[in-house]
Enzyme design. Structure first.
Site, PDB file in Angstrom:
ATOM      1  N   PRO A 136      39.208  69.661  54.958  1.00  0.00           N
ATOM      2  CA  PRO A 136      38.310  69.448  53.956  1.00  0.00           C
ATOM      3  C   PRO A 136      38.699  70.009  52.737  1.00  0.00           C
ATOM      4  CG  PRO A 136      37.654  71.270  55.579  1.00  0.00           C
ATOM      5  CD  PRO A 136      38.885  70.486  56.047  1.00  0.00           C
ATOM      6  N   LEU A 186      33.386  69.708  48.855  1.00  0.00           N
ATOM      7  CA  LEU A 186      33.429  68.580  47.933  1.00  0.00           C
ATOM      8  C   LEU A 186      33.721  67.206  48.732  1.00  0.00           C
ATOM      9  CD1 LEU A 186      35.557  70.399  45.319  1.00  0.00           C
ATOM     10  CD2 LEU A 186      33.080  69.832  45.246  1.00  0.00           C
ATOM     11  N   LYS A 241      41.689  73.431  49.052  1.00  0.00           N
ATOM     12  CA  LYS A 241      42.268  72.411  49.958  1.00  0.00           C
ATOM     13  C   LYS A 241      42.812  73.102  51.334  1.00  0.00           C
ATOM     14  CE  LYS A 241      45.681  68.758  50.214  1.00  0.00           C
ATOM     15  NZ  LYS A 241      47.042  68.126  49.343  1.00  0.00           N
ATOM     16  N   ASP A 246      53.535  58.927  46.233  1.00  0.00           N
ATOM     17  CA  ASP A 246      52.278  58.673  46.861  1.00  0.00           C
ATOM     18  C   ASP A 246      51.157  58.452  45.660  1.00  0.00           C
ATOM     19  OD1 ASP A 246      50.275  57.798  48.831  1.00  0.00           O
ATOM     20  OD2 ASP A 246      49.849  60.056  49.445  1.00  0.00           O
ATOM     21  N   PHE A 257      44.073  65.564  55.405  1.00  0.00           N
ATOM     22  CA  PHE A 257      44.381  66.674  55.369  1.00  0.00           C
ATOM     23  C   PHE A 257      43.430  67.825  56.030  1.00  0.00           C
ATOM     24  CE2 PHE A 257      43.380  65.778  51.141  1.00  0.00           C
ATOM     25  CZ  PHE A 257      42.267  66.759  50.818  1.00  0.00           C
TER      26      PHE A 257
END
Length: 846
Positions: A541, A534, A556, A653, A539
């Site tokens: 892929p 995606l 993730k 964040d 961090f």
């Protein structure tokens, strides 16, 4: 008087006949159905159930000929998308469309038995057993009455328009080939000389555009996500999804619309290009068709522009766009000097220089790979083995990866390389075979001698390296097991310690979070196939997957080189597992396998907010009501974190890329790797490690490391202004007098022109009072002093009620540029200087 009215009546009748002659009268027949007892004559219209499409008689442009076609019923200008008798028009209004005695849909002229057009199916059934239906997709189907088996459909015989869910390509079981062909002109829908074809004769399908049997353009091979020659479609993917089926039964391509309520179509034009169009709202309140792009569009889009073994690249200066690939030179230097590269390039030292000692491959970066119709495809071959396969065959001239990331798959070219061009939006690497002399030139002088010396040294030290590597691997695995054990002990049994030494009861409990086995994740993601990829973040892929129960997930995967380490991973697992809110992304579980760490989330089909709000086309799809829903949804999610959840959490964040959108475009806050928990009576905390994203950080956090709930409020204010304006806070043009969006909004507010900041794509289609109120709320959130900013509960109340709002005080970070001398002004309207002038060694971009 009677004569006067009679003349008026005749004039009115003449006018109505002229108007109705274009698309017939407004007399609709049935609910999208034709049967033996229901047919349509010229002047009658068959409308689909949802009224999206209509079927009837029409005359294109200035022509007086009559055709049977399907057109948009509610879209601007009602464009025709399919024509039955495109090459056999009727010259009067006596046409009738009906079902005949053999069960076929037939077009004929009144009082004549000969048909002008027919579905021409072979069926033993009678006319009483078939019916025709116009669907809301624009597809006209002829089916059996009892079983609803489709005998014929217009989607199998397209004209010049490609609609959602319409397949192009070859059905091998029936031999049916579906292609688009242009019209002859705007006044003649007859079969033109331009065609849009899915090439099914090779192992790597591509879309081709022809004009008079001359290839004009190709899409590039299918890389699992989209067409490799159109990386901009694969990256944004905001409006539609492509799907390719390539097996022994069929090779077809189709696409679906992602956002409901939009009309999209692709049309092959008689001038020689394929164009995608979208219907959208205008400032005047109506709708119009806008172009989303057409191909070929640039000079290098033209097929074979630089001939065989040539490469096309557009420059900003007057340089010739054509060069030869490494190891090649122009076949006719004189023609190249006159900017004619049609003759292409040839090897500098002939083909006999290949397949000798010292030859190798030179990398050509970021290109649209050559025409793959003559390439050999090995999808399951590891990319690392691709070079070896190519080297073993002397006729292999180049190789490349199938997927854009070049992690799996192998394409190998045997023979000419044609239509290679450099892509602005990020292409792929092509590895061109060259002889030893060319390889030495490419790698530097005496490169081969250096390589020989390195090989000798490597042979001498190899035994020692093997021993040291084995010893290092054993120790690494042992430490990895110790870290994983410590992680799970910390995550499941230890309490959460705050800076004031307080402990929460929840910290003593084991988090209710499933631990997924790596085999489950591999199955769900097809072994992390590039087709499931995606996107990519700092961090690592993110992959799309589907569990055995049908649940769609997003995986993730934290890469080893990620800046986000074990602490952030542990933080997200222990925090988000305890949170449940409709505006927070849901974490299904985690997976740890050796050195790899993975988080498993619910899948968000519309990606993140920044894919829409900062995209020229994407933000046009967000009207004000949807933007207000997103602003309100984010506020409710942050309020839950600050006040209503079991744990008081500061996100730290908040930004557009961390706001995901589900299928209904509802916002969901994600990425809690930097979040921190607070005690119930804790007001603020301090850190020496300032992490976050430039442009969203509150001044007290960026300058002093102090963070609190008001830090998130500041970030929320920036988000709100970005959603309203469609502009990034920290990406202002160098010619602008404002350093950022905050400064721009503040100046306009002080001048009484706050609405000038509103995204131009909204036009005037928004409630000015409500938008102005949201701008004021955004400015209240970005005030310089934390104590002046409202709390999230106050913000939610302000958004939902029409109570008077306090006047905002000056924000932070609002330096202005001195445009007259081209330098940034050193004066500031805020007490703090611009963070453009501050260096933070601990700042981590995400």
């Amino acid at each position: 008087m009677i004569i006067y009215f009679a003349k008026k009546f005749l004039l009115l009748q003449t006018f109505l006949l002229f108007v109705f002659s274009q698309f017939g009268t407004s007399q609709n027949v049935s609910d999208g159905f034709l049967t033996i007892s229901k047919h349509i004559r010229d002047g009658q219209v068959l409308v689909s159930k949802g009224e999206n499409f209509a079927l009837g008689f029409f005359s294109p442009g200035v022509s007086t000929n009559r055709y049977v076609g399907i057109w948009y019923n509610k879209a601007p200008e009602n464009p025709v998308v399919w024509v039955a008798n495109r090459d056999n028009p009727i010259n009067d209004s006596s046409g009738i469309l009906s079902i005949d005695a053999h069960g076929n849909l037939v077009l004929r002229v009144k009082d004549q038995n000969q048909s002008i057009w027919s579905t021409n199916i072979t069926s033993k059934s009678t006319n009483k057993s078939t019916f025709a239906q116009l669907l809301d997709s624009g597809n006209l189907q002829l089916a059996l009455d009892k079983t609803s088996e489709v005998l014929w459909q217009s989607f199998d015989y397209p004209t010049d328009t490609n609609l959602p869910n319409m397949e192009l390509g070859l059905d091998r079981s029936t031999g049916l080939s579906r292609i688009l062909t242009s019209s002859k002109s705007k006044d003649d829908p007859g079969t033109g000389n331009c065609s849009y074809v899915l090439n099914t004769n090779s192992s790597s399908p591509e879309l081709y555009l022809y004009k008079s049997n001359i290839l004009l353009w190709r899409s590039g091979h299918w890389n699992g996500i989209g067409w490799s020659g159109l990386p901009q479609l694969s990256k944004s993917n905001l409006l539609y999804n492509y799907s390719l089926v390539n097996n022994q039964t069929e090779t077809t391509i189709s696409w679906t619309e992602i956002l409901p309520g939009t009309f999209q179509r692709s049309v092959v034009n008689e001038l020689g290009y394929i164009e995608r169009l979208l219907s959208r709202d205008t400032r005047e309140g109506g709708k119009k068709w806008i172009s989303l792009g057409k191909m070929p569009d640039k000079l290098c889009d033209n097929y074979g522009k630089c001939g065989t073994f040539g490469k096309c690249q557009l420059h900003n200066d007057t340089r010739f766009e054509c060069t030869c690939l490494p190891g090649f030179q122009p076949k006719s230097p004189s023609e190249w000097l006159s900017r004619n590269a049609s003759g292409g390039c040839v090897r500098k030292r002939g083909q006999e220089s290949i397949c000798k000692s010292g030859d190798g491959f030179v990398t050509v970066e970021n290109v649209k790979l050559p025409d793959s119709s003559v390439a050999q495809l090995d999808e399951k071959l590891r990319f690392e083995e691709c070079e070896q396969k190519c080297r073993q065959n002397c006729s292999c001239t180049a190789y490349g990866g199938v997927a854009t990331e070049e992690q799996v798959g192998c394409l190998r070219w045997h023979g000419d390389l044609i239509d290679t061009s450099v892509l602005d939006g990020g292409g792929q690497n092509l590895y061109v075979r060259v002889d030893a002399l060319e390889l030495g030139h490419s790698n530097g002088f005496f490169a081969n001698k250096r390589r020989l010396a390195i090989m000798i040294v490597a042979l001498l030290v190899t035994p020692l390296l093997i021993f040291l590597s084995a010893y290092w691997l054993i120790r690494r695995k042992r430490k990895a097991r110790e870290r994983q054990l410590k992680f799970f002990i910390d995550a499941t049994t230890s309490s959460t310690t705050f800076q004031d030494s307080q402990k929460l009861d929840e910290g003593r409990r084991k988090p209710d979070l499933p631990i997924f086995d790596i085999s489950t994740i591999l199955t769900a993601t097809d072994n992390f196939s590039p087709t499931k990829r995606l996107g990519q973040g700092g961090f690592g892929p993110v992959y799309k997957g589907q569990l055995a129960n049908g649940q769609e997930i997003a995986v993730k995967a934290l890469s080893r080189s990620s800046r986000q380490g074990t602490e952030e991973f542990k933080n997200e697992v222990t925090l988000i597992a305890k949170l449940q809110h409709r505006n927070l992304v849901r974490l299904f579980g985690c997976c740890i396998h050796k050195e790899e760490k993975m988080l498993i989330y619910e899948y968000m089909p519309n990606k993140s907010l920044d894919f829409f709000i900062f995209d020229e086309i994407g933000r046009q799809l967000l009207d004000w009501s949807k933007r207000f829903e997103i602003i309100s949804g984010i506020a409710r999610g942050v309020l839950y974190l600050h006040q209503d959840s079991r744990l008081k959490i500061i996100h730290r964040d908040l930004k557009t890329s961390n706001v995901l959108l589900d299928a209904a475009m509802n916002p969901k806050i994600s990425d809690f790797g930097l979040a921190r928990m607070f005690g119930d009576d804790q007001i603020e905390a301090n850190t020496k490690r300032v992490v976050g994203t430039y442009g969203y950080m509150a001044p007290e956090y960026a300058m002093e490391g102090l963070y609190s709930t008001k830090s998130d409020v500041f970030s929320y204010g920036v988000l709100t202004l970005e959603i309203i304006s469609g502009k990034k806070n920290n990406h202002y043009h160098v010619a602008s007098p404002w350093l950022n969006l905050i400064g721009h909004a503040w100046d306009l507010w002080m001048e009484g022109k706050a609405l000038d900041i509103v995204d131009s794509s909204l036009g005037q289609a928004y409630p000015a009072h409500e938008v102005s109120r949201c701008i004021q709320i955004g400015l209240l959130c970005v005030q310089e002093q934390a104590m002046d900013r409202p709390t999230m509960i106050e913000i939610v109340f302000m958004l939902g009620n029409e109570t008077p709002l306090p006047a905002p005080k000056k924000p932070a970070f609002i330096n202005r540029r001195n445009i007259s001398n081209g330098q940034d002004s050193s004066s500031s309207t805020g007490a703090l200087g611009s963070i453009n002038d501050v260096t933070m060694s601990a700042l981590e971009a995400r």
